[in-house]
Design a protein around this motif. Structure first.
Motif, short mmCIF file in Angstrom:
data_model
loop_
_atom_site.label_atom_id
_atom_site.label_comp_id
_atom_site.label_asym_id
_atom_site.label_seq_id
_atom_site.Cartn_x
_atom_site.Cartn_y
_atom_site.Cartn_z
N ALA A 105 0.83 -1.21 0.00
CA ALA A 105 0.00 0.00 0.00
C ALA A 105 0.86 1.26 0.00
O ALA A 105 0.39 2.33 -0.39
CB ALA A 105 -0.93 -0.01 1.21
N THR A 125 7.96 -2.26 -5.17
CA THR A 125 7.44 -3.64 -5.24
C THR A 125 5.99 -3.68 -4.79
O THR A 125 5.60 -3.00 -3.83
CB THR A 125 8.31 -4.61 -4.39
OG1 THR A 125 7.74 -5.90 -4.45
CG2 THR A 125 8.42 -4.20 -2.94
N LEU A 133 -1.82 -11.76 -0.34
CA LEU A 133 -2.91 -10.78 -0.37
C LEU A 133 -3.14 -10.29 -1.80
O LEU A 133 -2.33 -10.51 -2.69
CB LEU A 133 -2.57 -9.59 0.53
CG LEU A 133 -2.58 -9.87 2.04
CD1 LEU A 133 -2.17 -8.61 2.81
CD2 LEU A 133 -3.94 -10.35 2.53
N ARG A 161 11.23 -6.66 -7.36
CA ARG A 161 11.61 -5.38 -6.76
C ARG A 161 12.28 -4.55 -7.85
O ARG A 161 13.37 -4.89 -8.31
CB ARG A 161 12.55 -5.63 -5.59
CG ARG A 161 12.61 -4.48 -4.64
CD ARG A 161 13.18 -4.93 -3.30
NE ARG A 161 13.62 -3.78 -2.56
CZ ARG A 161 14.23 -3.85 -1.38
NH1 ARG A 161 14.47 -5.04 -0.83
NH2 ARG A 161 14.60 -2.76 -0.76
C1 LHQ Z 1 8.40 -4.13 8.30
C2 LHQ Z 1 7.65 -3.94 7.15
C3 LHQ Z 1 6.23 -3.88 7.24
C4 LHQ Z 1 6.49 -4.18 9.52
C5 LHQ Z 1 9.70 -4.01 6.57
N1 LHQ Z 1 5.70 -3.99 8.47
N2 LHQ Z 1 7.82 -4.24 9.48
C6 LHQ Z 1 -3.66 -3.29 3.81
C7 LHQ Z 1 -4.62 -3.54 4.81
C8 LHQ Z 1 -4.90 -4.77 5.31
C9 LHQ Z 1 -4.16 -5.77 5.29
C10 LHQ Z 1 -2.85 -5.87 4.88
O1 LHQ Z 1 -2.34 -5.17 3.82
C11 LHQ Z 1 -2.63 -3.99 3.39
C12 LHQ Z 1 -1.80 -3.42 2.36
C13 LHQ Z 1 -0.35 -3.73 2.34
O2 LHQ Z 1 0.43 -2.83 2.29
S1 LHQ Z 1 0.12 -5.36 2.32
C14 LHQ Z 1 1.87 -5.26 2.05
C15 LHQ Z 1 2.65 -5.00 3.32
N3 LHQ Z 1 4.02 -4.74 3.02
C16 LHQ Z 1 4.89 -5.69 2.72
O3 LHQ Z 1 4.60 -6.86 2.65
C17 LHQ Z 1 6.32 -5.24 2.50
C18 LHQ Z 1 7.28 -5.98 3.40
N4 LHQ Z 1 8.57 -5.38 3.35
C19 LHQ Z 1 9.44 -5.50 2.33
O4 LHQ Z 1 9.17 -6.06 1.31
C20 LHQ Z 1 10.80 -4.89 2.52
O5 LHQ Z 1 11.05 -4.79 3.89
C21 LHQ Z 1 10.95 -3.49 1.88
C22 LHQ Z 1 10.94 -3.64 0.34
C23 LHQ Z 1 9.85 -2.53 2.28
C24 LHQ Z 1 12.29 -2.87 2.32
O6 LHQ Z 1 13.33 -3.80 2.13
P1 LHQ Z 1 14.76 -3.56 2.78
O7 LHQ Z 1 15.20 -2.18 2.49
O8 LHQ Z 1 15.64 -4.68 2.30
O9 LHQ Z 1 14.55 -3.67 4.35
P2 LHQ Z 1 14.25 -5.00 5.22
O10 LHQ Z 1 13.41 -5.95 4.48
O11 LHQ Z 1 15.55 -5.48 5.76
O12 LHQ Z 1 13.38 -4.40 6.41
C25 LHQ Z 1 13.95 -3.63 7.48
C26 LHQ Z 1 13.12 -3.86 8.72
O13 LHQ Z 1 11.80 -3.33 8.52
C27 LHQ Z 1 12.94 -5.34 9.03
O14 LHQ Z 1 12.91 -5.50 10.42
P3 LHQ Z 1 14.21 -6.05 11.24
O15 LHQ Z 1 13.75 -6.09 12.64
O16 LHQ Z 1 14.54 -7.38 10.66
O17 LHQ Z 1 15.28 -5.03 10.96
C28 LHQ Z 1 11.58 -5.62 8.46
O18 LHQ Z 1 10.96 -6.71 9.08
C29 LHQ Z 1 10.83 -4.35 8.79
N5 LHQ Z 1 9.67 -4.15 7.91
N6 LHQ Z 1 8.48 -3.88 6.08
N7 LHQ Z 1 5.45 -3.70 6.18
#
Ligand code: LHQ
Length: 254
Positions: A105, A125, A133, A161
């Motif tokens: 979102a 992405t 979802l 991505r």
């Molecule tokens: C996160 C998140 C996140 C929490 C990274 N939440 N912690 C609407 C309403 C109802 C139901 C559900 O859905 C929706 C709409 C939506 O938006 S569904 C989609 C939700 N978003 C995702 O699935 C995206 C998940 N995240 C990613 O793909 C990547 O993290 C991105 C591309 C955003 C960033 O990647 P990087 O720069 O490589 O960072 P990372 O993956 O290493 O994340 C850094 C930290 O942030 C990490 O936590 P940690 O404790 O391991 O450092 C992640 O877990 C956290 N994080 N997105 N959405």
């Protein structure tokens, strides 16, 4: 959670949960909705700029918000949808500066900008399918219209991505700029738009959205109605006068 800063006629909105990659929560969405509503009603604001604090634009829904419970997503989406309606219906140009990752979102919100800039570090992405979802926040509406059905199928089913350059090649963003220049360029663009013919911009935005569901005959009729409205604005009068006098127009937004 949403920083608001007025710079002349531009309202700068910053998603501000940098420690969570500006992941979206109900409370943040409510603040964003309120800010958009106030901006809509304030005649002193003639353009908006939306960006994210820290290294991300927005990671989309905060996947930690609901804990272990079984949330009612349909109900939760009402909060998203009123933000999207406010963005889509905003009668002022909205510039979005994508400063880092935009996912789920978070990407949807970015795409609702009328002009979209990205830093070279930004990534894009859809993310939805990766967690089982469907696209939301208007992405199923906007994405195929922006990139075509075939590309939308690929982006939604495989969630690659994309780099900023790839996003620009697809038309998801209009310009890519070095990170250190992103805000400067985005503000300059928002400032330029804030001095433009605000009513004509609003009516143009309306046409671009409405014509999707109209036949040619209906689209032509709507163009004529809205042209009638634009033709009655002071800005149209000023535009023509400035053209005749070979000078830059001074639009007032009326
Ligand atoms: C996160 C998140 C996140 C929490 C990274 N939440 N912690 C609407 C309403 C109802 C139901 C559900 O859905 C929706 C709409 C939506 O938006 S569904 C989609 C939700 N978003 C995702 O699935 C995206 C998940 N995240 C990613 O793909 C990547 O993290 C991105 C591309 C955003 C960033 O990647 P990087 O720069 O490589 O960072 P990372 O993956 O290493 O994340 C850094 C930290 O942030 C990490 O936590 P940690 O404790 O391991 O450092 C992640 O877990 C956290 N994080 N997105 N959405």
């Amino acid at each position: 959670m949403v920083l608001k800063e007025k710079r002349e006629n531009v309202l700068l909105l910053t998603l501000n949960r940098p420690e969570k990659l500006n992941a979206l929560t109900g409370a943040l969405l409510d603040e964003l909705h309120q800010a958009l509503k106030e901006a809509q009603e304030d005649p002193g604001i003639r353009a908006l700029l939306l960006t994210g604090a820290g290294r991300a634009f927005s990671a989309g829904q905060d996947l930690g918000e609901f804990g272990e419970g079984k949330p009612d997503y349909e109900a939760h989406l009402r909060r998203y949808n009123r933000v999207v309606e406010a963005m889509a219906g905003l009668e002022k140009p909205l510039v979005v500066a994508v400063n880092g990752p935009a996912a789920g979102a978070g990407l949807s919100l970015a795409l609702w900008g009328d002009l979209r800039l990205a830093s070279q570090e930004a990534t894009f992405t859809t993310a939805f399918a990766r967690i089982g979802l469907v696209p939301d926040s208007g992405m199923s509406f906007l994405l195929p219209r922006m990139v075509g059905l075939a590309k939308a199928q690929e982006l939604l089913l495989l969630s690659p991505r994309l780099s900023a350059q790839e996003a620009m090649a697809l038309g998801l963003v209009h310009r890519v700029v070095p990170g250190e220049r992103l805000m400067e360029e985005a503000l300059a663009l928002a400032q330029e738009l804030s001095q433009g013919p605000t009513r004509a911009y609003a009516l143009t935005k309306k046409l671009l959205l409405e014509t999707y569901r109209l036949s040619l005959t209906e689209a032509l009729a709507l163009e004529a109605i809205l042209q009638g409205e634009a033709g009655r604005t002071q800005d149209h009068e000023e535009g023509v006068r400035a053209f005749r006098e070979k000078r830059t127009p001074r639009f007032s937004g009326r």
